[in-house]
Design a protein around this motif. Sequence first.
Motif, PDB file in Angstrom:
ATOM      1  N   VAL A 175       3.943  14.715  -8.983  1.00 58.61           N
ATOM      2  CA  VAL A 175       4.583  13.778  -9.913  1.00 58.61           C
ATOM      3  C   VAL A 175       3.586  12.721 -10.360  1.00 58.61           C
ATOM      4  CG1 VAL A 175       6.355  11.988 -10.110  1.00 58.61           C
ATOM      5  CG2 VAL A 175       6.895  14.145  -8.977  1.00 58.61           C
ATOM      6  N   PHE A 176       2.815  12.180  -9.426  1.00 61.24           N
ATOM      7  CA  PHE A 176       1.830  11.161  -9.781  1.00 61.24           C
ATOM      8  C   PHE A 176       0.821  11.701 -10.789  1.00 61.24           C
ATOM      9  CE2 PHE A 176       2.268   8.800  -5.448  1.00 61.24           C
ATOM     10  CZ  PHE A 176       3.464   8.258  -5.885  1.00 61.24           C
ATOM     11  N   GLU A 177       0.429  12.945 -10.623  1.00 67.10           N
ATOM     12  CA  GLU A 177      -0.558  13.531 -11.529  1.00 67.10           C
ATOM     13  C   GLU A 177       0.032  13.833 -12.898  1.00 67.10           C
ATOM     14  OE1 GLU A 177      -3.426  17.513 -11.850  1.00 67.10           O
ATOM     15  OE2 GLU A 177      -2.402  17.038  -9.959  1.00 67.10           O
ATOM     16  N   PRO A 200       0.813  -1.224   0.000  1.00 65.78           N
ATOM     17  CA  PRO A 200       0.000   0.000   0.000  1.00 65.78           C
ATOM     18  C   PRO A 200       0.844   1.270   0.000  1.00 65.78           C
ATOM     19  CG  PRO A 200       0.085  -0.918   2.200  1.00 65.78           C
ATOM     20  CD  PRO A 200       0.755  -1.925   1.302  1.00 65.78           C
ATOM     21  N   LEU A 201       0.257   2.308  -0.609  1.00 60.99           N
ATOM     22  CA  LEU A 201       0.792   3.662  -0.525  1.00 60.99           C
ATOM     23  C   LEU A 201      -0.110   4.462   0.405  1.00 60.99           C
ATOM     24  CD1 LEU A 201       1.558   4.569  -4.263  1.00 60.99           C
ATOM     25  CD2 LEU A 201       3.219   4.000  -2.501  1.00 60.99           C
ATOM     26  N   VAL A 228      10.661   7.181  -7.571  1.00 64.27           N
ATOM     27  CA  VAL A 228       9.637   6.851  -6.576  1.00 64.27           C
ATOM     28  C   VAL A 228       9.206   5.394  -6.723  1.00 64.27           C
ATOM     29  CG1 VAL A 228       7.304   7.339  -5.768  1.00 64.27           C
ATOM     30  CG2 VAL A 228       8.820   9.221  -6.358  1.00 64.27           C
ATOM     31  N   ILE A 229       9.016   4.942  -7.961  1.00 62.40           N
ATOM     32  CA  ILE A 229       8.625   3.546  -8.180  1.00 62.40           C
ATOM     33  C   ILE A 229       9.716   2.604  -7.678  1.00 62.40           C
ATOM     34  CG2 ILE A 229       8.096   1.814  -9.932  1.00 62.40           C
ATOM     35  CD1 ILE A 229       6.810   4.012 -11.596  1.00 62.40           C
ATOM     36  N   VAL A 247      -1.299   3.641  -6.794  1.00 62.17           N
ATOM     37  CA  VAL A 247      -1.603   5.064  -6.622  1.00 62.17           C
ATOM     38  C   VAL A 247      -3.103   5.270  -6.468  1.00 62.17           C
ATOM     39  CG1 VAL A 247      -1.509   7.324  -7.738  1.00 62.17           C
ATOM     40  CG2 VAL A 247       0.484   5.805  -7.834  1.00 62.17           C
ATOM     41  N   ASP A 248      -3.890   4.571  -7.274  1.00 58.57           N
ATOM     42  CA  ASP A 248      -5.342   4.732  -7.207  1.00 58.57           C
ATOM     43  C   ASP A 248      -5.910   4.280  -5.864  1.00 58.57           C
ATOM     44  OD1 ASP A 248      -5.354   5.775  -9.730  1.00 58.57           O
ATOM     45  OD2 ASP A 248      -5.960   3.914 -10.727  1.00 58.57           O
ATOM     46  N   ARG A 249      -5.225   3.351  -5.198  1.00 57.43           N
ATOM     47  CA  ARG A 249      -5.689   2.845  -3.908  1.00 57.43           C
ATOM     48  C   ARG A 249      -5.095   3.622  -2.727  1.00 57.43           C
ATOM     49  NH1 ARG A 249      -7.358  -2.755  -3.514  1.00 57.43           N
ATOM     50  NH2 ARG A 249      -6.234  -2.806  -1.518  1.00 57.43           N
ATOM     51  N   MET A 250      -4.252   4.624  -3.019  1.00 57.68           N
ATOM     52  CA  MET A 250      -3.599   5.359  -1.946  1.00 57.68           C
ATOM     53  C   MET A 250      -4.626   6.018  -1.033  1.00 57.68           C
ATOM     54  SD  MET A 250      -0.489   8.148  -2.216  1.00 57.68           S
ATOM     55  CE  MET A 250      -1.402   9.212  -3.330  1.00 57.68           C
TER      56      MET A 250
END
Length: 603
Positions: free
Chosen positions: A517-519, A349-350, A490-491, A533-536
Amino acid sequence: MNPARIHDEFPAPTYRGAQEQALSDVRAAFESGNDVVLVRAPTGSGKSLIARAIMGCAREMGDADPTEATGAYYTTPQVSQLDDVAADDLLDDLKVIRGKNNYTCILPDEERTPVDRAPCARERGYDCAVKHRCPYFSARAVASARSHAAMTLAYFMRTAGSEVFRTRDVCVIDEAHGLAEWAEMYATVELGPRTVPIWDDLRVPAIDEGRGADDPAERAAQFADTLVTRCEDRKDELLEADELDAEEAAERDSLQELISEVSWFVEDYRDPDSATTWVVDQDEEKRITAKPMNPERYLRHTVWDRANRFALLSATILDKEAFCRSVGLDPANVALVDVEHTFPVENRPLYDVTCGKMTYEERDTTLPKVARAVARVMAAHPEEKGIVHCHSYGIQERLQEELAALGVADRVRAHGSDTRDADLDAWKASAEPEAFLSVKMEEALDLKGDLARWQVVCKAPFLNTGDSRVARRLADDQWAWYYRSALRTVIQAAGRVVRSPDDHGATYIADDSVLDVFERARHDMPPWFREQVDRMSVPDLPELDADAATANVSAGVPTTPTRSSGSEGAREAERHAPDSRDAERTESREERRSPMADVWDVD
């Protein structure tokens, strides 16, 4: 190359995760006629075993004509990755070879002398009676004779043109995502007191005092012509001596290396067909740095001419076309194989614990908040070890001070700039649930199982905008490249604490800029990371309680003081480079030296 052998060459008794399908896809890609295959495999998917299976497809001596290349190379930019290969029993047929300064002489009274400073390197015409047993030369002989040789990318590139390590049939490059950046670093020419032994005897021009946009590079090339002549004269003086002391031998080797580096710069700069753009800087002390951008010709000589077929492995080759352009490959002739991520997303998880931006201008306000977030994360994991990615030594030092002020110093370790490996090993060996404050350990670090169950990313790992190459690219509006580079790191960091399908570890994001950065780089994310990322989510952390955070730490646990190159110097460097990736290097000069300088052998 015979791709049909790829499954037979897999070294493990059974496949894990998606390895079997990955090998089938790689086989199909090579059988379709591609000379280069990119293998995008998630962290922990067993890339080294995949690499060995690909190497096993290389043409064998018995099937080759005398003029045909045989055998395979394995190379990686990460020294720790090579160490892992050397320690893996499943990869024991990969003969590892390292640079000369990693081996010591075996002559009496020379047992502590590195081979590159041994009598054979100091005395002209020295006839070593035990050269056949020399640790370096015997290892080199074995590696050159074996069908599978393994080495760092620095050593591999440096031996371009060597009669010992000639062209082979197959080359596998692990952790290949940074190949362009490593090539630019190794091709960079630095001229100053540290790198030029005769610097004090030279008249160094002010290269920015000419006319026209191209004058700095041209004036640097003109100075380089003079420099080469002067260095050759001094080197000849040393070569004429019957015996050199260790300092003179080091000077000779430095001159040999410098001549190769500088000659390459001048030749490439003046080649009208070269695709390389050279960016030349000069500081207040007149030190000159010539940096290549997109060194395609350099990579052609040091990498692409070294084998017939290539497999490039990484978890973070994010954009195939952009990667190929950066390393001088035609995307149309390169295949991409995506390896499925088989680690459950709920195990990796993030969490969003962002506290503000960590740019230099806002860091004084944000960093104390980050320290509180780290302390609360420690309280949420009272019995588990974790790692904090600090990005720079300046941040590491200040974060350590803030955590001490919060009363959790007993659970915190840090490493020094020149004691990284020893401090890391001590932390890993400790049974205490300590937090390790690290700098530039986002890659090639295996924290499986209880070695670490959580980690914090303190700052978005942007490239240094003070670097003239970065500034040039941003001036050319290459912002997608800029954010993609940060996303890649980051990955890589996210994969440090989850190393197998049944492993688990949490990654906490503390800098608002990582969300940016994610965006901005979302379209470059591998599907498996996009799912993370979507589950962060925002975690429900306990309130700050120093006693709770340190309750499971034994009394008197040692913490490691930060040993950077002076705290004031670190702060000053960051003041001029607010988004610096931290210029401090941990590799030795042996790993940094130019690949254009072949291994200096004195037979």
